[in-house]
Each structure stands twice: as structure tokens, then as C-alpha cells.
Scaffold this active site. Structure first.
Site, PDB file in Angstrom:
ATOM      1  N   GLY A 176     -75.344 -80.822  17.974  1.00 46.27           N
ATOM      2  CA  GLY A 176     -75.231 -82.198  17.413  1.00 46.27           C
ATOM      3  C   GLY A 176     -73.694 -82.104  16.999  1.00 46.27           C
ATOM      4  O   GLY A 176     -73.023 -81.067  16.465  1.00 46.27           O
ATOM      5  N   CYS A 217     -70.407 -94.356   9.482  1.00 53.23           N
ATOM      6  CA  CYS A 217     -70.205 -95.304   8.473  1.00 53.23           C
ATOM      7  C   CYS A 217     -69.320 -96.484   9.004  1.00 53.23           C
ATOM      8  O   CYS A 217     -69.186 -97.440   8.110  1.00 53.23           O
ATOM      9  CB  CYS A 217     -69.734 -94.601   7.149  1.00 53.23           C
ATOM     10  N   ALA A 229     -80.209 -87.896  12.443  1.00 53.51           N
ATOM     11  CA  ALA A 229     -81.380 -88.771  12.107  1.00 53.51           C
ATOM     12  C   ALA A 229     -81.551 -90.013  13.139  1.00 53.51           C
ATOM     13  O   ALA A 229     -80.554 -90.380  13.399  1.00 53.51           O
ATOM     14  CB  ALA A 229     -81.477 -89.513  10.593  1.00 53.51           C
ATOM     15  N   ARG A 250     -77.004 -97.003  15.065  1.00 55.06           N
ATOM     16  CA  ARG A 250     -76.531 -95.483  14.741  1.00 55.06           C
ATOM     17  C   ARG A 250     -75.364 -94.773  15.456  1.00 55.06           C
ATOM     18  O   ARG A 250     -74.636 -94.412  14.760  1.00 55.06           O
ATOM     19  CB  ARG A 250     -78.052 -94.833  15.169  1.00 55.06           C
ATOM     20  N   GLU A 288     -86.400-108.590   3.938  1.00 52.18           N
ATOM     21  CA  GLU A 288     -86.762-107.190   2.927  1.00 52.18           C
ATOM     22  C   GLU A 288     -88.255-107.152   2.436  1.00 52.18           C
ATOM     23  O   GLU A 288     -88.405-108.209   1.939  1.00 52.18           O
ATOM     24  CB  GLU A 288     -85.713-107.059   1.948  1.00 52.18           C
ATOM     25  N   ILE A 340     -85.436 -69.473   8.677  1.00 56.31           N
ATOM     26  CA  ILE A 340     -84.969 -67.985   9.459  1.00 56.31           C
ATOM     27  C   ILE A 340     -83.593 -67.520   9.338  1.00 56.31           C
ATOM     28  O   ILE A 340     -82.563 -68.450   9.545  1.00 56.31           O
ATOM     29  CB  ILE A 340     -85.259 -68.633  10.841  1.00 56.31           C
ATOM     30  N   TYR A 397     -79.140 -72.184  10.449  1.00 57.17           N
ATOM     31  CA  TYR A 397     -78.444 -73.199   9.459  1.00 57.17           C
ATOM     32  C   TYR A 397     -78.923 -74.506   9.877  1.00 57.17           C
ATOM     33  O   TYR A 397     -78.990 -74.863  10.870  1.00 57.17           O
ATOM     34  CB  TYR A 397     -77.164 -73.035   9.078  1.00 57.17           C
ATOM     35  N   VAL A 410     -78.070 -78.532   8.967  1.00 57.08           N
ATOM     36  CA  VAL A 410     -76.848 -79.513   7.964  1.00 57.08           C
ATOM     37  C   VAL A 410     -77.166 -80.988   8.251  1.00 57.08           C
ATOM     38  O   VAL A 410     -77.376 -81.160   9.538  1.00 57.08           O
ATOM     39  CB  VAL A 410     -75.462 -78.990   8.145  1.00 57.08           C
ATOM     40  N   GLY A 470     -72.869 -89.558   4.868  1.00 61.45           N
ATOM     41  CA  GLY A 470     -71.711 -88.911   5.582  1.00 61.45           C
ATOM     42  C   GLY A 470     -71.069 -87.965   4.611  1.00 61.45           C
ATOM     43  O   GLY A 470     -70.515 -86.821   5.100  1.00 61.45           O
TER      44      GLY A 470
END
Lengths: 448, 448
Positions: free
Chosen positions: A7, A42, A114, A133, A180, A275, A279, A281, A301
Site C-alpha cells: 500500500g 482528504c 479501507a 476514495r 442520512e 505476528i 506491522y 498501519v 489521515g
């Protein structure tokens, strides 16, 4: 030492950059499914509206620039398909030529991000129904707006991105309707504060449909209508789904990496998963709520950058920690700044805190200096000791200052009285002699 | 209960108002030498330039409004000439009719303020040589500017007020020269940060003469020339002396009230002087430096308001404390925000701190969002534990936010690492994903 990063957006590139700064000699390879790296997610609403004029502005680095600057091997359009966490090999496919390959690593940083939630509504596959996205998704929206001369946009979901896009589409001259499911905009906010945002949106000509959701979409080829659960029909040339995101944690989960109840990858303060040497993040990873000490998942962000940096240092042999978050979030909704940090009343009560909400209205700066504006502050205080545990700030210029001061206050467990004591800077263009934060403290002290 | 207050500007009116809120029944009388109450001293530069259009804007309350709102007896043009602290009587003179009188009090709050320093330079009594303190003095300057078509203004002293007036006079179309005895503007600031302000002033057409002071003034009737110590002659239609103020503490001192080395009245956390029941607040009173625990005198409107409020509550029977100050100050100099809080390097070293100065340049917000500007931050850190003890911030919009977050950080003894950890609000219009404060923390952590 071989460090692999999966990523290449905020968290992944932060991690790779910091790993390089920590370790000059490591081999660092980033695998990125998409075609862009290091873009400012963003910033996409501003790219779409044209406030940020060019694509170049939101794509902060090209892969080539990044490779040169950090001596990192960036492999775009390479999708990692499997992680073998025992053997420490990842397998990938080159999406351009279909070729598969493997890469042995010593350390791995997962920053898979995500993905927007896209429920299987009837008609969801009609043209001009979007999620936002990636830069590519922003480009698609921009293309559609231009191509189809979009007049009516319907936004589904009144969260941060939904409201940013309401502004963005309005600036492009569209009629905007926001739907909404909850009975208020910005569901994480208190109803009284969200009401201020609702009033502002209406003033700006945005139509709000609250307490109602999408039932299905209608149209021939392209979306033409959004039909809600209550049977309401809204004409639409374009629909944007912004009802939330889910962590991309499947790849990790399949490799035996623990995923929390939030659906995101569990990590410790070093951002290490269960594990060793692996990592996680950014938007695919959990964080710790500094106030409740619980694992939470609030993909933002700011957190992605900090986590990336921390994991990059650790993977490269350093020792860094990211303690956690206050869930601080902020957005601009037309002329209003809307921000929140810490716990809300319900969260505080769920923690067993005898909490009180205190709301004040203050000015951003001296009333006789041009540009005075109202700032509404709502603090959540622990009645037992007067400590502030949460805050919402909504208002004009200078609201961002108050939320940051309150975030620092909450981080430090300051009391209402200390909000009055702390010596904030006063001059007429910047605040009143008693700052809005001091006024919140004074009123809270009296009330508690 | 009878409460007397001497002085009706920020501290005195704050005290009277809070005393009334604390005690409905007390008799409260304010004695004020001048003709205005509750005026915004910090707003006078903006009143002079016309940015704040009317006198009405800076005089926040008329005596009548204040009397009605707080049921307080406001006696304008009443000069208190003596305090008998044993008998608890004050003696005053009505400046309009010359009549004298006495007033017995149970509690007394001294808020006599400070007066501009006006050395006995040759020619000091020429017309159009001013100091700026009261609304009346601002009116005199405004009148002179209008009457004499002032083209050339010379400001003596490059402190906060001097530089605010440089902007004010420039906005009125004058050629402005600023003379400062020290070899930099804003002597409390570090030389490297003050240099940024000097560059900005020059860009804006202000002439700076540093390391030189006034020797004498020349002119016939009106000032025509300022002659400096080095023999330089500067033509002037108007001169403004802004070389500092001194506390008006003589009246108190004559009554046996202790005055500190600073020349201001000594007080405890309750703002009580050495004489029980007599309080001192605002520009005539000392405060405690929260970092060094020393008595300091930093006359600022923010402190005056807080001290007034605290003493008002205590005088009226309540229990309140003002812990002290960080000496936080801020000003706008044309397009720059200039701010400081906590200790500077020399002060920290004098406290025995092994201190390090760390300077970074960051952006106010995301580079792709309109209005990006530089912010320079300079932090003073304790090498022993990484704690931040002081900061200067100079830059564009959003600099005020950073100084306030740093003031909160210093108040709470946060470390460099914690400046990175604290979860500040991020969205493109408000900051970068790593806020300027976080960047300062990161760089400091690396350096320490």
C-alpha cells in the site's frame, strides 16, 4: 534487511520514508495495487470542486520522485494476493501483464487501507453512482460531471466526506440533496451541535433528508432517481455513496494476522501485529483510544501518517511508539468548521464517568476587529474531578484552534479550572481577553 | 459589605462584574480617574488606523451601561489620592469640581494600571509627540493625523505596540520609521525569529533603525525631527514613544502595600497584597511565572481580565485562584502573526535548564488547499527530559493556533515526543496530516 510495504498511500509511504531515514542500507519495496502513490485522500473533495486546481496537487509524489528521494522500489499496479507469514514471503500479481511473483521479506508493513461500503442496493450498478476514495474515483466523478452536465446530485450519508462533497458539488453549481439514515447529520456529533450544521447546510441550499435511507436506484443505463426507504423519490443525475468504509483486512486475516472486533487489524503500540515483524498501519489498522484504553478503529489521515512513521522506524530497527488517538476529527462544511475530539456524552457514560455536557457560545476574536464570528463549544466533563474528556467545536474561523487546544487539554487531563488558567495568547485579531476555551472552562466550573 | 475598586479598565471592570456575580448584596464602587471605562486598550492601534471604525467599538461599556448591568456605582473623573489601609478608607478628588471625599471599604481592589514611560528627552514637550495608552491618547493621535496631514511618523520602540502602530500608521498612508535601542525588533524574541519580522517590516516599506535611540527632538512648536544617539536626523510630523510602561504602584506603596522588584504590586494566588482584604490586579500587579515560580510583571490584557475576575470573586467572599502566567504574547505585524510563550533560551539557562532551541518551518495547512503559508516555530526544550519550556511562532494564518497549542503543552510539561503523539485535528483547510506542532516535536526529539 528487506522491508516490504503493501500500500502506497499515506501510511505506506510514511512508513517507507521513515524506514529509509532510519536505515540507510535496507532494501525497501512498496507494492501498490493502484496507479497513484502518496495521494492526499482528504484533498479529493477540493480536487473535484476545483478549489484545488490540478490532479498534480493531490498526488503529492510520483512513484519516480519517491523512488529517487527515498531509494525505495515502488511497484505500482502490483496486487499482493497472499502473505505467507511463516515463511515471510508475499505473493503478488502484476496487474498490467498478469505475471505473478513472490518477495521474501524480513519485515512487512501492511497498509492496505479501507474501502467504501457499497451495499447491494437494486440499481447500484447504474452509471453515475460513485464512491469516493482514490484519485481515480475522483477523476471518474469529475469526468461524469463534465460529460453529463450534472445538475442534481444526491449524496447518501451525512458523515465528514458526505458533507465535504455537498459543499464540493454545490460549488460546481449543482442542486444537492443529502440523505442520512440517522435523524441528524454527522452522527458522531451531539444532536444540538449537529443542528447548527443542519441549519448551515439549509442556508447554503442543500436539501437534507434525515432518518431515511436508500431503498433502490432507478434509471436507464444512468441513475435517474434515488428511492428512499420511506418511498420518497429524488431525481438525480449523479449519486455519491458515502456511508462509510471498511478496513481492507482480509489479506492479513488469511495470513493468520489477528483482526479485531472493529474489522481492522489489531496492533500494539509499536504497530506490530500478533505476528512478530509484521506491522499494520493506517486505515486497515486499529489504534488505541487514549481515554478508554480500548482498541478502536477511526481511519483518518493524521493517524495514518503517524502510524506509518512509527512502524517504518520499528521495521527498520528503531524503537518508536504510537500511544493512540483521541479520535480528533475536523471538517469544513461551507463556512463552518466542524470538529470533535475525545469522548461524547454517551461514550463517557459507558465508561462509568459521571459526565456533564457544557455548551457555550463565544467569539473567535475581539468583537471590534473585522471578521468576528461565533464559535460554539461543547465540552464533556467528569463531574468527579472537573476533567475534560471530550469536546465538539462548531463555528467560524478560529474553531480549529479551539479544538486543538482542547485536544491538548484532554490529552493532558486538564480540569475546567485549568482551561481558565492556561495562558493562551490574546490580541484583538486572534481572540478575546478571555479565550473561548477559557470561557468554556469558567462556565463548566460553575456548572459542575 | 462594601467593595471599592480603583481603576475601570480591563482588570477593574472584570473585578467589579465578578464581585457582583459572586455577591448580590455588596455595595460596589469604582473610582476612575479618566472619562472612559472598560475600554479595549489592545484595540487602540486598530481604532487609530480605522480598521475598527468607531470609538464606540473600543469603549465596550459606558459607565451608565455598566452601572445598570452590574448595579455598580461608577465614579468617573474621580482620582484616588490616598489609601488608609489601617482604617480602610480611601480618599479621592473629583477632578471635575475639585471636591474631595473619603470612602470606607471592607475590601479594596487596586487596578490602577500602568503608564507609558516618557523620558525627559530635550524637546519631549513639542506638539505631536505622543504615547498611546488610553482612548483619549488615541483620540489625540487621530486628531493630529487629521489636522496636520501627517506624512512621516517616527515610532520609538519596536515592541508589540510599536510594531502594531507601524502597521496602523502605514495603513493611514504615512512613511514610517521605527527606532529601537536594541539591535533587533521585539527584544524578548530570539534574534533569528525577530529577523523574520524585520524582513517583513522592510517589505512593507517600514524603515528600521536598530541599535540606536532617541537623543532629542527638534521642532518649532511641533516636532519636526528626531535626532538619534548616533546623530542621525529623521524628519517627523509625528512621533510615538512606545518604549514601555511602568506600573502605577505609587498610591499602593504609600499605603504600605508591598511592591516587588519589578515595580509592580506583589500579590499571592488570590491576588491579595500583603494587606489582608486589599487586592491588586492587572497592569499594576505582579503575577507568578508558572515555569520558574518567580514573581514577574508582564502587563497584558488577558492576564488583567483573569486577575480581575479572580480578585473580584475573592473580595466578594468567594475562593478563587490565579495560578500564574506563561508570559504568552501575540501580535499581528502586517501579514505576520508573531507570538511567544514560556521561557526563551536565556531564561531557561538561567533556571539551570540544559536547554536546546529547535527551529522548524512548516505549513499552516495542506499545500494543495488555497492560502498555504509558512509557519516558523522555535521551541526551547529541556535536554534532560525532552520537555518543552518555551516557544516562538511567527508566520501566516494559523500561527495563533500553534502558539496556543504550545502554551497548553508547556503548561502541561509535555515532551517533544508528546507533541508528536497528541492527536490534533487534520483536514486540508486546517493543517497537514502532521501538524506543524507535531513536526516541531519530531525534529526536537531527533535533535535532543
Amino acid at each position: 534487511m528487506k522491508i516490504a510495504v503493501i500500500g502506497a498511500v499515506a501510511a505506506g509511504t510514511s512508513a517507507a520514508a521513515k524506514a529509509r531515514r532510519t536505515n540507510k542500507d535496507a532494501e525497501i519495496v512498496i507494492f501498490e495495487k493502484g496507479r497513484d502513490i502518496s495521494y492526499a485522500g482528504c484533498g479529493l473533495p477540493y480536487y473535484i470542486s476545483g478549489v484545488t486546481p490540478s490532479r498534480y496537487n493531490v498526488v503529492m509524489n510520483t512513484a519516480q520522485d519517491f523512488e529517487e528521494k527515498y531509494k525505495v522500489d515502488v511497484r505500482l499496479e502490483h496486487e499482493v494476493t497472499e502473505i505467507d507469514s511463516d515463511e515471510k514471503i508475499l505473493y503478488y500479481q502484476n496487474l498490467v501483464n498478469g505475471k505473478e511473483g513472490g518477495y521474501e521479506f524480513d519485515k512487512l508493513i501492511i497498509a492496505t487501507g479501507a474501502a467504501p461500503i457499497k451495499p447491494p442496493f437494486e440499481g447500484i450498478d447504474l452509471e453515475n453512482i460513485f464512491t469516493l476514495r482514490s484519485v481515480e474515483s475522483a477523476d471518474q466523478i469529475k469526468d461524469a460531471v463534465k460529460r453529463d452536465d450534472v445538475k442534481r446530485a444526491v449524496i447518501i450519508g451525512a458523515g465528514l466526506i458526505g458533507l465535504e462533497m455537498a459543499e464540493s458539488f454545490s460549488e460546481l453549481g449543482m442542486d444537492v440533496t443529502v440523505i442520512e439514515l440517522e435523524d441528524q447529520v454527522l452522527p458522531p456529533f451531539s444532536k444540538e451541535m449537529a443542528g447548527l450544521v443542519e441549519d448551515h447546510l439549509k442556508e447554503k441550499g442543500v436539501e437534507l433528508i434525515l432518518g431515511d435511507g436508500v431503498d433502490h436506484f432507478e434509471g436507464e443505463g444512468k441513475v435517474a432517481k434515488v428511492v428512499t426507504g420511506s418511498g420518497r423519490e429524488i431525481e438525480a443525475d449523479l449519486a455519491l455513496l458515502s456511508i462509510g468504509v471498511k478496513a481492507n483486512s482480509k489479506l492479513a486475516e488469511a495470513a493468520g494476522i489477528e483482526v479485531g472486533d472493529t474489522g481492522a487489524i489489531k496492533v500494539n503500540e509499536k504497530l506490530e501485529t500478533n505476528i512478530k515483524g509484521i506491522y499494520a498501519v493506517g486505515d486497515c489498522a486499529e489504534s488505541k483510544d487514549l481515554l478508554t484504553n480500548k482498541d478502536v478503529w477511526v481511519p483518518l489521515g493524521s493517524t495514518a501518517n503517524k502510524q506509518g512513521r512509527t512502524a517504518g522506524e520499528n521495521a527498520a530497527g528503531g524503537e518508536a511508539k504510537h500511544y493512540g488517538i483521541l479520535k480528533t476529527g475536523i471538517t469544513k462544511v461551507f463556512d463552518l468548521t466542524v470538529a470533535k475530539t475525545g469522548l461524547d456524552l454517551e461514550e463517557a457514560e459507558a465508561e462509568g464517568i459521571n459526565a456533564a455536557a457544557v455548551k457555550v457560545k463565544a467569539h473567535n476574536h475581539a468583537s471590534y476587529y473585522p471578521g468576528t464570528d461565533d464559535i460554539h463549544l461543547r465540552g464533556i466533563f467528569d463531574r468527579k474531578n472537573g476533567v475534560i474528556v471530550g469536546a465538539e467545536v462548531i463555528g467560524g474561523d478560529g474553531s480549529d484552534k479551539r479544538i486543538d487546544v482542547l485536544a491538548a487539554a484532554i490529552y493532558n487531563r486538564m480540569t475546567a479550572n485549568e482551561l481558565f488558567q492556561v495562558d493562551l495568547a490574546y490580541a484583538p485579531p486572534f481572540s478575546g481577553p478571555k479565550d473561548a476555551v477559557a470561557i468554556l472552562g469558567m462556565v463548566a466550573e460553575k456548572k459542575l
